[in-house]
Design a protein around this motif. Structure first.
Motif, PDB file in Angstrom:
ATOM      1  N   THR A   1       0.828  -1.208   0.000  1.00 55.87           N
ATOM      2  CA  THR A   1       0.000   0.000   0.000  1.00 55.87           C
ATOM      3  C   THR A   1       0.862   1.257   0.000  1.00 55.87           C
ATOM      4  N   MET A   2       1.894   1.291   0.842  1.00 52.16           N
ATOM      5  CA  MET A   2       2.755   2.480   0.861  1.00 52.16           C
ATOM      6  C   MET A   2       3.462   2.681  -0.477  1.00 52.16           C
ATOM      7  N   SER A   3       3.827   1.573  -1.134  1.00 52.99           N
ATOM      8  CA  SER A   3       4.498   1.707  -2.432  1.00 52.99           C
ATOM      9  C   SER A   3       3.566   2.286  -3.488  1.00 52.99           C
ATOM     10  N   GLN A   4       2.265   2.098  -3.299  1.00 52.70           N
ATOM     11  CA  GLN A   4       1.276   2.620  -4.242  1.00 52.70           C
ATOM     12  C   GLN A   4       0.858   4.051  -3.918  1.00 52.70           C
ATOM     13  N   GLN A   5       1.213   4.500  -2.730  1.00 52.53           N
ATOM     14  CA  GLN A   5       0.826   5.849  -2.284  1.00 52.53           C
ATOM     15  C   GLN A   5       1.986   6.834  -2.361  1.00 52.53           C
ATOM     16  N   ALA A   6       3.024   6.474  -3.078  1.00 47.42           N
ATOM     17  CA  ALA A   6       4.198   7.341  -3.192  1.00 47.42           C
ATOM     18  C   ALA A   6       4.619   7.437  -4.653  1.00 47.42           C
ATOM     19  N   LYS A   7       5.363   8.462  -4.964  1.00 49.40           N
ATOM     20  CA  LYS A   7       5.952   8.638  -6.295  1.00 49.40           C
ATOM     21  C   LYS A   7       7.394   8.159  -6.225  1.00 49.40           C
ATOM     22  N   ASP A   8       7.706   7.104  -6.978  1.00 47.16           N
ATOM     23  CA  ASP A   8       9.040   6.513  -6.933  1.00 47.16           C
ATOM     24  C   ASP A   8       9.964   7.221  -7.916  1.00 47.16           C
ATOM     25  N   GLU A   9      10.900   7.975  -7.386  1.00 46.57           N
ATOM     26  CA  GLU A   9      11.887   8.658  -8.224  1.00 46.57           C
ATOM     27  C   GLU A   9      13.285   8.100  -7.981  1.00 46.57           C
ATOM     28  N   HIS A  10      13.358   6.957  -7.318  1.00 46.55           N
ATOM     29  CA  HIS A  10      14.675   6.401  -6.953  1.00 46.55           C
ATOM     30  C   HIS A  10      14.843   4.959  -7.427  1.00 46.55           C
ATOM     31  N   TYR A  11      13.973   4.055  -6.977  1.00 43.22           N
ATOM     32  CA  TYR A  11      14.153   2.639  -7.302  1.00 43.22           C
ATOM     33  C   TYR A  11      13.797   2.334  -8.750  1.00 43.22           C
TER      34      TYR A  11
END
Length: 345
Positions: free
Chosen positions: A146-156
């Motif tokens: 859930t947290m991975s879906q609620q954030a904008k990934d600009e690193h991994y």
């Protein structure tokens, strides 16, 4: 932990007092980034005020008859943002904006570096809860998927790597919470049903990493969204991601069933798990009668033996008037007692 049949619990949150939070502001969203303006008290008085409100929530649960209590998540602006924004590698001060298909724009934290939990986030919450109740105590954490879906990934730049990094942080926190006296640890993973195809690739792997080495009972909670935010008429009658959780390390699976009128036949796929069954419709402003709630419990018992059934509301009670929340919990506890007596003869 309670040993009697049909123990009662809550999903996690309980209404925060009007003197503590701006409920009008709170009602507009489930924030992903921090919403400090929601709190009515200045920072120097906030922690003491949150402590007082937490004691009120615990006592309400005890008076209603709840067997496994929480701290009501009184110190949180949402179920997930407090933990997610406390990690190193997250930039919550300069959020990204995600636009939904409906056109609604939501600020979300940006992941700009390696995720790392450099300090406990909920440890004091658990210690405070343990000091203020002699009942079984549960604490909740946002799930890694859930947290991975609620954030904008600009690193991994990789969905699974992001979820697994969140899982490591959750696992470190869970071990601290277990040492602090948590009798039950729950992961909130509502987003597995929002993106079931991606969830099937790595959600269970991330959940299992988050729970690795935890020896107290664990729960994964799924829902269709807070009743105050997501109307019952828009909720599906079944989960798009549920049977997959049979392979998770969690002992219990928590589902929302009352408001969406869920077909409980789906529970046959989870025969190895205990089921935390939602029997309170939080979209209904009326307090259900004991008879209505008892019938919902009996319907659950058609699919799950009493030894594997835990009685709970559909979802968190954060957005409800406190008097309504207490009344519903009392009806639920009385209904569980009624059905328990019927079973024991």
């Amino acid at each position: 932990m309670p040993t009697r049949l049909l123990p009662t619990t809550v999903v996690g949150s309980y209404p925060q007092p009007d003197w503590l939070v701006d409920r009008a502001m709170l009602s507009k969203s489930v924030p992903r980034t921090r919403m400090q303006a929601m709190w009515r008290l200045p920072l120097e008085h906030l922690e003491a005020a949150q402590d007082d409100a937490t004691v009120v929530a615990i006592r309400d649960m005890e008076r209603a008859g709840i067997d496994i209590v929480t701290d009501g998540e009184i110190r949180r602006e949402s179920y997930s943002n407090r933990f997610a924004t406390a990690l190193d590698g997250v930039d919550a001060d300069n959020p990204a904006i995600i636009t939904a298909r409906t056109g609604q724009q939501t600020p979300v934290p940006r992941v700009v570096g390696n995720l790392r939990r450099s300090r406990p986030v909920e440890l004091r919450d658990m210690e405070f809860l343990r000091k203020n109740t002699d009942r079984a105590a549960k604490i909740t954490l946002p799930g890694p998927f859930t947290m991975s879906q609620q954030a904008k990934d600009e690193h991994y730049k990789d969905d699974e790597a992001l979820a697994m990094a969140f899982a490591e942080a959750v696992n470190a926190e869970a071990h601290d919470l277990q040492r602090a006296g948590a009798d039950v640890i729950q992961l909130d993973e509502p987003w597995v049903r929002n993106n079931p195809e991606l969830a099937r690739r790595h959600a269970v792997k991330a959940i299992n990493r988050a729970l690795e080495g935890i020896t107290v009972p664990t729960v994964v909670h799924l829902c269709f969204g807070y009743a105050a935010v997501v109307p019952g008429s828009t909720k599906p009658a079944g989960y798009s991601f549920l049977a997959e959780l049979a392979d998770s390390a969690a002992e219990q699976i928590s589902i929302e069933a009352a408001q969406p009128r869920l077909d409980l036949g789906v529970l046959k796929d989870l025969s190895g798990k205990k089921i935390m069954l939602g029997v309170l419709d939080l979209g209904d402003p009326e307090i259900e009668s004991v008879a209505i709630v008892a019938e919902r419990i009996r319907n659950g018992l058609k699919h799950v033996p009493a030894e594997r059934l835990v009685v709970a509301p559909d979802c968190g009670m954060k957005y409800m008037p406190r008097a309504t929340a207490f009344g519903k919990l009392k009806a639920m506890c009385d209904a569980a007692a009624k059905v328990r007596q019927e079973i024991s003869g």
